[in-house]
Write a protein that holds these residues in place. Sequence first.
Motif, PDB file in Angstrom:
ATOM      1  N   HIS A  83       0.871  -0.952   0.218  1.00  0.00           N
ATOM      2  CA  HIS A  83      -0.139  -0.127   0.348  1.00  0.00           C
ATOM      3  C   HIS A  83       0.773   1.395   0.074  1.00  0.00           C
ATOM      4  O   HIS A  83       2.166   1.047   0.429  1.00  0.00           O
ATOM      5  CB  HIS A  83      -0.626   0.334   1.273  1.00  0.00           C
ATOM      6  N   ILE A  84      -0.056   2.353  -1.094  1.00  0.00           N
ATOM      7  CA  ILE A  84       0.881   3.684  -0.387  1.00  0.00           C
ATOM      8  C   ILE A  84       0.545   4.537   0.176  1.00  0.00           C
ATOM      9  O   ILE A  84      -1.292   4.918  -0.083  1.00  0.00           O
ATOM     10  CB  ILE A  84       1.228   4.179  -2.061  1.00  0.00           C
ATOM     11  N   LEU A  85       0.111   4.880   1.168  1.00  0.00           N
ATOM     12  CA  LEU A  85      -0.377   5.749   2.100  1.00  0.00           C
ATOM     13  C   LEU A  85       0.178   7.156   1.879  1.00  0.00           C
ATOM     14  O   LEU A  85       1.467   7.612   2.904  1.00  0.00           O
ATOM     15  CB  LEU A  85      -0.333   5.230   3.611  1.00  0.00           C
ATOM     16  N   VAL A  86      -0.713   8.253   1.279  1.00  0.00           N
ATOM     17  CA  VAL A  86      -0.425   9.936   0.798  1.00  0.00           C
ATOM     18  C   VAL A  86      -1.281  10.666   2.441  1.00  0.00           C
ATOM     19  O   VAL A  86      -2.394  10.725   2.630  1.00  0.00           O
ATOM     20  CB  VAL A  86      -0.944   9.939  -0.205  1.00  0.00           C
ATOM     21  N   LEU A  87      -0.332  11.048   3.014  1.00  0.00           N
ATOM     22  CA  LEU A  87      -1.085  11.790   3.848  1.00  0.00           C
ATOM     23  C   LEU A  87      -0.869  13.278   3.797  1.00  0.00           C
ATOM     24  O   LEU A  87       0.558  13.872   2.970  1.00  0.00           O
ATOM     25  CB  LEU A  87       0.433  11.928   5.588  1.00  0.00           C
ATOM     26  N   GLU A  88      -1.957  13.863   3.388  1.00  0.00           N
ATOM     27  CA  GLU A  88      -2.132  15.400   3.098  1.00  0.00           C
ATOM     28  C   GLU A  88      -1.993  16.308   3.403  1.00  0.00           C
ATOM     29  O   GLU A  88      -1.621  17.743   3.056  1.00  0.00           O
ATOM     30  CB  GLU A  88      -3.644  15.291   2.464  1.00  0.00           C
ATOM     31  N   LYS A  89      -1.668  15.734   5.249  1.00  0.00           N
ATOM     32  CA  LYS A  89      -1.089  17.218   6.212  1.00  0.00           C
ATOM     33  C   LYS A  89      -0.679  16.721   7.605  1.00  0.00           C
ATOM     34  O   LYS A  89      -0.622  15.355   7.559  1.00  0.00           O
ATOM     35  CB  LYS A  89      -2.295  18.249   6.038  1.00  0.00           C
ATOM     36  N   ASP A  90       0.493  16.922   8.264  1.00  0.00           N
ATOM     37  CA  ASP A  90       0.171  15.695   9.806  1.00  0.00           C
ATOM     38  C   ASP A  90      -0.274  15.736  10.262  1.00  0.00           C
ATOM     39  O   ASP A  90      -1.341  15.820  10.260  1.00  0.00           O
ATOM     40  CB  ASP A  90       1.310  17.379  10.108  1.00  0.00           C
ATOM     41  N   PHE A  91      -0.347  14.321  11.098  1.00  0.00           N
ATOM     42  CA  PHE A  91      -1.124  13.750  11.721  1.00  0.00           C
ATOM     43  C   PHE A  91       0.004  13.508  13.136  1.00  0.00           C
ATOM     44  O   PHE A  91       0.851  13.269  13.070  1.00  0.00           O
ATOM     45  CB  PHE A  91      -0.709  12.984  11.780  1.00  0.00           C
ATOM     46  N   ASP A  92      -0.525  14.743  14.266  1.00  0.00           N
ATOM     47  CA  ASP A  92      -0.032  13.892  15.200  1.00  0.00           C
ATOM     48  C   ASP A  92       0.346  12.752  15.611  1.00  0.00           C
ATOM     49  O   ASP A  92       1.382  11.910  16.001  1.00  0.00           O
ATOM     50  CB  ASP A  92      -0.732  14.854  16.726  1.00  0.00           C
ATOM     51  N   ASN A  93      -1.094  11.867  15.876  1.00  0.00           N
ATOM     52  CA  ASN A  93      -0.741  10.182  16.163  1.00  0.00           C
ATOM     53  C   ASN A  93      -1.885   9.131  15.046  1.00  0.00           C
ATOM     54  O   ASN A  93      -2.138  10.197  14.146  1.00  0.00           O
ATOM     55  CB  ASN A  93      -1.784  10.504  17.436  1.00  0.00           C
ATOM     56  N   LEU A  94      -1.139   8.730  14.880  1.00  0.00           N
ATOM     57  CA  LEU A  94      -1.215   7.709  13.515  1.00  0.00           C
ATOM     58  C   LEU A  94      -0.900   6.229  14.389  1.00  0.00           C
ATOM     59  O   LEU A  94       0.018   5.773  14.905  1.00  0.00           O
ATOM     60  CB  LEU A  94      -1.101   7.582  12.059  1.00  0.00           C
TER      61      LEU A  94
END
Length: 161
Positions: A83-94
């Motif tokens: 899979h490719i995960l694209v985060l469009e903005k920063d995340f504090d927690n995932l």
Amino acid sequence: MKNFRFWLQFRGSWLLAMMTAMIVTPVAAQTANFGTIKLSPGFEPVKGKGIGYTGGSYSLSAMSNRDRDKKVCIGFGDPNPDHILVLEKDFDNLKILINSGVDTTLFIKGRDDGIIRCGDDTGRNKDASVIDKQWRSGTYLIWVGTFYPGLKRNYTLTVEQ
């Protein structure tokens, strides 16, 4: 004798090309076996899901045997990311979880920042997970592995905030 030397040169060149492809492919891979997940903070839970199956014989520890927190990276997967995960903005927690009912592993590589995150058993569950902070916007390559090469099992990947 000339033909024999040519054969040896050809065989050696072919072997070198195959070894280079096996080593370079996972790092340079641009496509995923089971697609891309794009997320922004506040995403709907259904958007953080993916499905696939395990089954590769490539040692994930060949890419890195430890992650940024010194956790051991283990398992076997496909040379291409699942899979490719694209985060469009920063995340504090995932939290990234696998649900397969078998003993799985996770290998996640930030394509932009090179940060490695690895996961294995989740509590009593043998399925893998990665729970971490400070996920920067960008692209992450995800491999879902198993302890035994070639073991084919269906799974669901879930990304949670």
